[in-house]
Scaffold this motif. Sequence first.
Motif, PDB file in Angstrom:
ATOM      1  N   LYS A  76      -7.436   2.835  -6.063  1.00  0.00           N
ATOM      2  CA  LYS A  76      -8.289   4.006  -6.310  1.00  0.00           C
ATOM      3  C   LYS A  76      -8.393   4.181  -7.831  1.00  0.00           C
ATOM      4  CE  LYS A  76      -6.995   6.119  -1.911  1.00  0.00           C
ATOM      5  NZ  LYS A  76      -8.169   6.007  -1.061  1.00  0.00           N
ATOM      6  N   ASN A 134       0.847  -1.196   0.000  1.00  0.00           N
ATOM      7  CA  ASN A 134       0.000   0.000   0.000  1.00  0.00           C
ATOM      8  C   ASN A 134       0.885   1.249   0.000  1.00  0.00           C
ATOM      9  OD1 ASN A 134       0.783   0.301   2.797  1.00  0.00           O
ATOM     10  ND2 ASN A 134      -0.729  -1.279   3.221  1.00  0.00           N
ATOM     11  N   THR A 135       0.254   2.378  -0.168  1.00  0.00           N
ATOM     12  CA  THR A 135       0.973   3.658  -0.200  1.00  0.00           C
ATOM     13  C   THR A 135       1.749   3.870   1.101  1.00  0.00           C
ATOM     14  OG1 THR A 135      -1.020   4.439  -1.303  1.00  0.00           O
ATOM     15  CG2 THR A 135       0.623   6.101  -0.763  1.00  0.00           C
ATOM     16  N   THR A 136       1.071   3.561   2.204  1.00  0.00           N
ATOM     17  CA  THR A 136       1.654   3.805   3.521  1.00  0.00           C
ATOM     18  C   THR A 136       2.993   3.082   3.669  1.00  0.00           C
ATOM     19  OG1 THR A 136      -0.615   3.911   4.328  1.00  0.00           O
ATOM     20  CG2 THR A 136       1.110   3.739   5.982  1.00  0.00           C
ATOM     21  N   ILE A 153      -1.084   8.394  -4.766  1.00  0.00           N
ATOM     22  CA  ILE A 153      -2.243   7.505  -4.898  1.00  0.00           C
ATOM     23  C   ILE A 153      -3.453   8.180  -5.542  1.00  0.00           C
ATOM     24  CG2 ILE A 153      -3.118   7.912  -2.541  1.00  0.00           C
ATOM     25  CD1 ILE A 153      -3.957   4.912  -2.534  1.00  0.00           C
ATOM     26  N   GLN A 154      -3.621   9.488  -5.320  1.00  0.00           N
ATOM     27  CA  GLN A 154      -4.800  10.148  -5.882  1.00  0.00           C
ATOM     28  C   GLN A 154      -4.565  10.660  -7.304  1.00  0.00           C
ATOM     29  OE1 GLN A 154      -7.694   9.918  -4.686  1.00  0.00           O
ATOM     30  NE2 GLN A 154      -7.628   9.812  -2.451  1.00  0.00           N
ATOM     31  N   PHE A 187      -3.476  13.448   4.014  1.00  0.00           N
ATOM     32  CA  PHE A 187      -4.038  12.200   4.532  1.00  0.00           C
ATOM     33  C   PHE A 187      -3.047  11.672   5.591  1.00  0.00           C
ATOM     34  CE2 PHE A 187      -5.314   7.740   4.418  1.00  0.00           C
ATOM     35  CZ  PHE A 187      -6.685   7.883   4.418  1.00  0.00           C
ATOM     36  N   TYR A 247      -6.637  14.542  -1.135  1.00  0.00           N
ATOM     37  CA  TYR A 247      -7.731  13.551  -1.093  1.00  0.00           C
ATOM     38  C   TYR A 247      -9.103  14.198  -0.889  1.00  0.00           C
ATOM     39  CZ  TYR A 247      -8.297  13.941   3.960  1.00  0.00           C
ATOM     40  OH  TYR A 247      -8.565  14.408   5.217  1.00  0.00           O
ATOM     41  N   ASP A 306       3.257  11.415  -2.561  1.00  0.00           N
ATOM     42  CA  ASP A 306       2.184  10.451  -2.315  1.00  0.00           C
ATOM     43  C   ASP A 306       1.278  10.542  -3.542  1.00  0.00           C
ATOM     44  OD1 ASP A 306      -0.238   9.281  -1.716  1.00  0.00           O
ATOM     45  OD2 ASP A 306      -0.292   9.968   0.368  1.00  0.00           O
ATOM     46  N   ASP A 335      -1.022   3.224  -4.138  1.00  0.00           N
ATOM     47  CA  ASP A 335      -1.693   1.926  -4.257  1.00  0.00           C
ATOM     48  C   ASP A 335      -2.587   1.937  -5.500  1.00  0.00           C
ATOM     49  OD1 ASP A 335      -2.435  -0.639  -3.692  1.00  0.00           O
ATOM     50  OD2 ASP A 335      -3.353  -0.228  -1.747  1.00  0.00           O
TER      51      ASP A 335
HETATM   52  C1  LIG Z   1      -3.520  10.896  -0.295  1.00  0.00           C
HETATM   53  C2  LIG Z   1      -3.655   9.529   0.295  1.00  0.00           C
HETATM   54  N1  LIG Z   1      -2.561   8.886   0.740  1.00  0.00           N
HETATM   55  C3  LIG Z   1      -2.636   7.652   1.261  1.00  0.00           C
HETATM   56  C4  LIG Z   1      -3.840   6.987   1.372  1.00  0.00           C
HETATM   57  C5  LIG Z   1      -3.859   5.620   1.985  1.00  0.00           C
HETATM   58  O1  LIG Z   1      -3.268   4.761   1.113  1.00  0.00           O
HETATM   59  P1  LIG Z   1      -2.960   3.236   1.454  1.00  0.00           P
HETATM   60  O2  LIG Z   1      -4.160   2.652   2.097  1.00  0.00           O
HETATM   61  O3  LIG Z   1      -2.646   2.676   0.106  1.00  0.00           O
HETATM   62  O4  LIG Z   1      -1.782   3.206   2.349  1.00  0.00           O
HETATM   63  C6  LIG Z   1      -5.008   7.611   0.938  1.00  0.00           C
HETATM   64  C7  LIG Z   1      -6.313   6.932   1.063  1.00  0.00           C
HETATM   65  O5  LIG Z   1      -7.357   7.525   0.993  1.00  0.00           O
HETATM   66  C8  LIG Z   1      -4.910   8.912   0.370  1.00  0.00           C
HETATM   67  O6  LIG Z   1      -5.986   9.541  -0.087  1.00  0.00           O
END
Ligand SMILES: Cc1ncc(COP(=O)(O)O)c(C=O)c1O
Length: 402
Positions: free
Chosen positions: A224, A96-98, A200-201, A123, A173, A198, A221
Amino acid sequence: LTTQPSQLDDLTKLELNPWQWWRDQMPITTRWAYLDHAAVAPLCEPARRAIRRFADQAATLGDTVWPQWNATIDQLRKNMATLLGCDRNEVCLVPNTTTGINLVAEGYPWKPGDSVVIPDGEFPSNLFPWVNQQSKGVEVRIVPRVDGEVRVDDLIARVDDSTRMIAVSWVGYASGFRVDLDDLVHKAHQRGALVFLDAIQGLGMYPLDLAQTPVDFLAGDGHKWLLGPEGAGIAFIRAEHLDTLRCGNVGWNSVKNAYNYASPSMELRADAVRFESGSSNMVGAAALNASVELFLKVRQAHGQDAIEKRVLGLAGQLDESLRSIGASTRLPQSFQNRSGILTFEVPGVEPNQIRQRAADQEVVVSCRAGGVRASIHAYNDASDLDRLVSVVRQCKTKDSGH
Ligand SMILES: Cc1ncc(COP(=O)(O)O)c(C=O)c1O
């Protein structure tokens, strides 16, 4: 003789109308107006097929087909590198991104007195891993947003000789505000700071060529905008920084002779795969790979910015329709800061009331930052937007007692 649409082959459909071609591969559309891609997206059909195929193989063939699965994860790294304009050796798979953010935040060789700059309102995943470095003497500088917008010059104003990193979301986000990466990276590097993104968005939706825009690290990740399953993402570590990061999470898969279990030697792999450390999420990667190929096909047939143009066009349409019925929308002024995320409020109506009424009518949105967040994908169409507008109109009418 004219050819009937049903007789057209896949490639012709993609060339003639990529958005309908895409929509046809989104099973969700048969029932839902799904406008919640900034939360968790529905799977595209190719991803669903990849999961089914994997399940069938795993159940009937076990690991006799493991080399095939391994080739697919390698293909995913390669496809991600194509999507991002980087080298495949700079890409690793993460759950995941985290995890990707922590890989950089924990791996960076901080010294007491170093600082990191992040915008306010990130986020939590792009906050806590940096805050966690405070125990090593790192100062976290949080820069206020202005009307939900991340101003590059405000971030840069907090950079000084102690600053090692600026960590920022590509697209906010809740606000949907898309940061001007060229401006950010250029100015950060001028001041001697690295940039963590980051992503992901934004992944897949907006052009990003890492060869032209030298972001240093990135993570995201696929669940999305990339229309993959949860738990399958990627991280990018620019080649020149691979050895800068301490590989804290090492395992059998981190080393050059990964299959030499009997006489292990801890010589790290030369590429970013060293950070993967153990077994891969084979099923998730197979699904994500299938959906990423969809994005690459559209980009190849219609240009790198086709998806961006489509989604900004739809967001613009929704913005106009909502404003025409009295909603107040938060669309960034400048085109280049916009995204597929549009947050709005309706005076006198609770956001959650709109979300619930929408759900009752099979329209999916979320509530974020005191408003309703619609997050629109390229395969959405005017009928999806109309369904949301109709819900908002009903809420207004009901609320004003008409
Ligand atoms: C900007 C942003 N970063 C990270 C995440 C969480 O990502 P992950 O669950 O892949 O770690 C989100 C989830 O909404 C997000 O919007």
